[in-house]
Design an enzyme around this catalytic site. Structure first.
Site, short mmCIF file in Angstrom:
data_model
loop_
_atom_site.label_atom_id
_atom_site.label_comp_id
_atom_site.label_asym_id
_atom_site.label_seq_id
_atom_site.Cartn_x
_atom_site.Cartn_y
_atom_site.Cartn_z
N THR A 72 9.91 7.49 3.50
CA THR A 72 9.08 6.35 3.48
C THR A 72 8.65 6.17 4.68
O THR A 72 8.63 7.61 5.51
CB THR A 72 8.75 5.38 2.82
OG1 THR A 72 10.24 4.61 4.66
CG2 THR A 72 9.53 4.90 1.01
N ALA A 80 6.81 -3.71 5.96
CA ALA A 80 7.56 -2.70 7.39
C ALA A 80 6.66 -2.54 8.97
O ALA A 80 5.67 -1.72 8.24
CB ALA A 80 8.45 -1.28 7.26
N ASP A 89 -3.50 -7.86 8.50
CA ASP A 89 -2.68 -9.15 10.08
C ASP A 89 -1.63 -9.52 8.82
O ASP A 89 -1.62 -10.46 8.71
CB ASP A 89 -2.62 -9.38 10.11
CG ASP A 89 -1.15 -8.91 11.73
OD1 ASP A 89 -0.06 -9.44 11.26
OD2 ASP A 89 -0.83 -9.67 12.24
N TYR A 135 18.64 -2.57 3.14
CA TYR A 135 19.32 -2.01 3.74
C TYR A 135 20.76 -1.57 3.82
O TYR A 135 21.39 -2.47 4.69
CB TYR A 135 18.07 -0.45 3.76
CG TYR A 135 18.95 0.72 3.40
CD1 TYR A 135 19.14 1.71 2.03
CD2 TYR A 135 19.43 1.33 4.96
CE1 TYR A 135 19.92 2.99 2.43
CE2 TYR A 135 20.38 2.44 4.91
CZ TYR A 135 20.63 3.13 3.56
OH TYR A 135 21.15 4.44 2.81
N LYS A 189 17.99 -6.94 9.04
CA LYS A 189 18.54 -7.43 7.63
C LYS A 189 19.15 -8.54 7.13
O LYS A 189 19.14 -9.11 6.59
CB LYS A 189 18.34 -6.13 7.69
CG LYS A 189 17.72 -5.09 7.37
CD LYS A 189 16.49 -5.50 6.28
CE LYS A 189 15.55 -4.06 6.48
NZ LYS A 189 14.01 -4.78 5.60
N PHE A 201 7.90 1.21 -1.25
CA PHE A 201 8.56 -0.16 -2.23
C PHE A 201 6.97 -0.56 -2.65
O PHE A 201 7.13 -0.99 -3.29
CB PHE A 201 9.90 -0.21 -1.94
CG PHE A 201 10.92 0.26 -2.05
CD1 PHE A 201 11.57 0.71 -2.80
CD2 PHE A 201 11.19 0.78 -0.42
CE1 PHE A 201 12.73 1.92 -2.68
CE2 PHE A 201 12.83 1.11 -0.38
CZ PHE A 201 13.34 2.09 -1.95
N SER A 235 1.05 -1.14 0.05
CA SER A 235 -0.26 0.36 0.17
C SER A 235 0.99 1.07 -0.06
O SER A 235 0.43 2.55 -0.05
CB SER A 235 -1.09 -0.25 1.23
OG SER A 235 -0.06 -0.46 2.59
N TYR A 259 21.84 1.86 11.89
CA TYR A 259 21.38 1.05 11.02
C TYR A 259 21.58 -0.15 10.61
O TYR A 259 21.25 -1.04 11.34
CB TYR A 259 20.64 1.69 9.12
CG TYR A 259 20.27 1.09 8.78
CD1 TYR A 259 18.26 1.71 8.75
CD2 TYR A 259 20.00 -0.43 7.97
CE1 TYR A 259 17.42 0.71 7.91
CE2 TYR A 259 19.04 -0.68 7.42
CZ TYR A 259 18.00 -0.47 7.47
OH TYR A 259 16.43 -1.18 7.04
P1 NAI Z 1 6.04 1.37 4.10
O1 NAI Z 1 6.36 1.41 5.61
O2 NAI Z 1 5.85 2.60 3.14
O3 NAI Z 1 5.05 0.12 3.91
C1 NAI Z 1 5.04 -1.30 4.66
C2 NAI Z 1 4.02 -1.33 4.51
O4 NAI Z 1 3.23 -2.84 5.20
C3 NAI Z 1 2.41 -0.85 3.99
O5 NAI Z 1 2.02 -1.26 2.94
C4 NAI Z 1 1.66 -1.46 5.33
O6 NAI Z 1 0.66 -1.73 5.16
C5 NAI Z 1 2.76 -2.86 5.09
N1 NAI Z 1 1.77 -3.52 6.36
C6 NAI Z 1 2.50 -3.04 7.35
N2 NAI Z 1 2.61 -4.29 8.54
C7 NAI Z 1 1.74 -4.47 7.96
C8 NAI Z 1 0.50 -6.22 8.72
N3 NAI Z 1 1.21 -6.40 10.36
N4 NAI Z 1 0.17 -6.36 8.04
C9 NAI Z 1 0.07 -6.34 6.54
N5 NAI Z 1 0.67 -5.36 6.35
C10 NAI Z 1 1.68 -4.51 7.02
O7 NAI Z 1 7.52 1.16 4.03
P2 NAI Z 1 9.02 0.76 3.31
O8 NAI Z 1 9.51 2.13 3.63
O9 NAI Z 1 8.29 0.66 1.93
O10 NAI Z 1 9.94 -0.55 2.99
C11 NAI Z 1 9.77 -1.62 2.94
C12 NAI Z 1 10.89 -2.69 3.09
O11 NAI Z 1 12.36 -1.74 2.32
C13 NAI Z 1 11.29 -2.63 4.29
O12 NAI Z 1 11.85 -4.04 4.30
C14 NAI Z 1 12.13 -1.37 4.57
O13 NAI Z 1 13.23 -2.10 5.09
C15 NAI Z 1 12.39 -1.87 2.88
N6 NAI Z 1 13.34 -0.70 2.61
C16 NAI Z 1 12.84 0.67 3.00
C17 NAI Z 1 13.89 1.26 2.42
C18 NAI Z 1 14.08 2.88 2.51
O14 NAI Z 1 14.34 4.02 2.71
N7 NAI Z 1 12.65 3.39 3.40
C19 NAI Z 1 15.98 1.09 1.62
C20 NAI Z 1 15.71 -0.45 1.69
C21 NAI Z 1 15.27 -0.43 1.67
NA NA Z 2 5.88 -0.54 1.07
#
Ligand code: NAI
Ligand code: NA
Length: 399
Positions: A276, A140, A111, A226, A245, A53, A50, A236
């Site tokens: 994000t 995340a 969830d 990351y 990670k 990424f 949602s 980190y």
């Molecule tokens: P985000 O917070 O934008 O997205 C998280 C997603 O997980 C959302 O769709 C949310 O609804 C979903 N979510 C969370 N808890 C949930 C649950 N219990 N059940 C179902 N859905 C759930 O985070 P982002 O930044 O896109 O992170 C995604 C991945 O990318 C993570 O593993 C993060 O560590 C990794 N990442 C992020 C970076 C950054 O700079 N933002 C850089 C490199 C990797």
């Molecule tokens: Na995401």
């Protein structure tokens, strides 16, 4: 209702549906401008679909490869008089645009760590798609209830061993200060963080789907990691989140074994640091991102989530010759432009000199701030925020 941003620290409590729709449309336009993948995925499950990424992965799969997509996320729906969350509005926008383009798109709000949501997803795949050929794992979360034991784990963002003192910024005010973060007090904090953000849940998903027969031959799965620069290592990569990670990355070989007889393969992709909802919660990192954005924009190598995912699919996961380029530890690297020596040298130089006074000159703090609000549908070009907006927007596939 007139919807304006309302923030508490690094959280925005409100979200704008029309702004969210526009951000999704902008990402779709970007992907379409890059042309279609010839050998891309056709039936895709995105877990964490949602925001960040995850939504970008879903958009790339659908509009860059014509894929049917199922998205799993945990968001608050809108209802009469009550706002939904940004991810809810993003997903409503995505489904609406996908359906308009004749693409299958359904979503599950619940969830993802639970057995129930896994089963619900498997049932939906069986009913509508039969199998999936790509599983994107982009969760995340700060907490996870373990599906087998019922234990609730909370992750922590802390250094390990000694306290970490460095610069940080309040991106609302532009105040640069020193922050000192005390190290974890016990091994439990590390284990809890691994339980939430490590690889176990990804493995559970793949095991359940394998057992249910909903994974296609030659299935691929990818999760995101990351690394980043040395200056953020204590908080980190060498901190609690970094241990999670490491665990996630180690899960690749376990899932590879599981997928062997299907000819399947699992990957971790190391992505670029981006604004994000998750990354804005990590101390020190937003200041690093502000400097990084400025330097990469100057060099013309800046990317957002959609540019990253377009490159992940096109130049890594689904290359023309079928070869997936990996680093010496077997990981996909789309943080390559972030980690380029000249970029890192310039960021490090600016890091040493950055203060409240020169922040707006040497960093892209304004870009950071704007992107933060963009995540919630605010400060998007073409949206009239003084106008009355319908806050009650349905995700078409969800009752
Ligand atoms: P985000 O917070 O934008 O997205 C998280 C997603 O997980 C959302 O769709 C949310 O609804 C979903 N979510 C969370 N808890 C949930 C649950 N219990 N059940 C179902 N859905 C759930 O985070 P982002 O930044 O896109 O992170 C995604 C991945 O990318 C993570 O593993 C993060 O560590 C990794 N990442 C992020 C970076 C950054 O700079 N933002 C850089 C490199 C990797
Ligand atoms: Na995401």
């Amino acid at each position: 209702m007139i919807i304006q941003p309302r923030t508490r620290g690094f959280i925005c409590l409100t979200a704008h549906p029309e702004g969210a729709l526009q951000t999704v449309k902008n990402q779709i336009e970007y992907v379409k401008s890059k042309g279609q993948l010839e050998n891309g995925p056709k039936k895709v499950l995105v877990i964490g679909a949602s925001t960040g990424f995850g939504i970008a992965s879903r958009i790339e799969a659908a509009f860059g490869s014509g894929a049917a997509t199922i998205g799993v996320f945990f968001e608050k729906p809108s209802s009469e008089g009550k706002l939904g969350t940004a991810g809810w509005y993003n997903s409503a926008a995505f489904e609406q645009e996908a359906h308009k383009a004749g693409l299958y798109a359904k979503s599950i709000n619940g969830d993802a760590f639970s057995d129930e949501v896994k089963q619900q997803t498997i049932d939906l795949i069986k009913k509508d798609l039969g199998t999936v050929d790509l599983v994107v794992y982009s969760l995340a979360s700060p907490r996870r209830t373990h599906p087998k034991t019922g234990v609730a784990y909370a992750s922590v963002l802390k250094p390990i061993g000694e306290a970490f003192t460095n610069k940080t910024v309040d991106f609302h005010t532009g105040n640069v200060t020193d922050i000192s973060i005390s190290p974890v007090e016990n091994e439990e904090d590390i284990q809890n963080t691994i339980a939430v953000m490590g690889g176990e849940d990804w493995k559970f998903w793949m095991e359940d789907m394998k057992n249910a027969g909903v994974l296609a031959e030659n299935v691929k799965t990818v999760a995101y990691s990351y690394i980043g620069p040395e200056l953020t290592f204590p908080i980190y990569r060498n901190g609690t989140i970094g241990q999670a990670k490491n665990d996630l990355e180690a899960t690749v070989s376990i899932i590879d074994d599981l997928l062997k007889d299907l000819g399947g393969k699992s990957y971790v992709s190391v992505n670029k640091a981006l604004v994000t909802q998750s990354s804005s919660a990590i101390p020190v990192v937003p200041l690093y991102i502000s400097l990084l954005y400025k330097v990469m924009k100057e060099k013309g190598t800046h990317e957002g989530t959609i540019e990253q995912m377009q490159r992940l699919f096109t130049d890594r996961l689904y290359t023309k010759d079928g070869i997936v380029p990996l680093d010496d530890k077997g990981r996909i690297r789309i943080d390559d432009w972030e980690m380029a020596d000249d970029v890192q040298a310039e960021v490090a130089k600016r890091w040493n000199s950055v203060t409240t006074e020169n922040l707006s000159e040497i960093s892209d703090i304004e870009g950071y701030r704007r992107e933060f609000f963009n995540l919630f549908g605010f400060e998007i070009d073409g949206i009239d925020y003084e106008k009355d907006t319908n806050e009650d927007v349905k995700v078409p596939s969800i009752e």
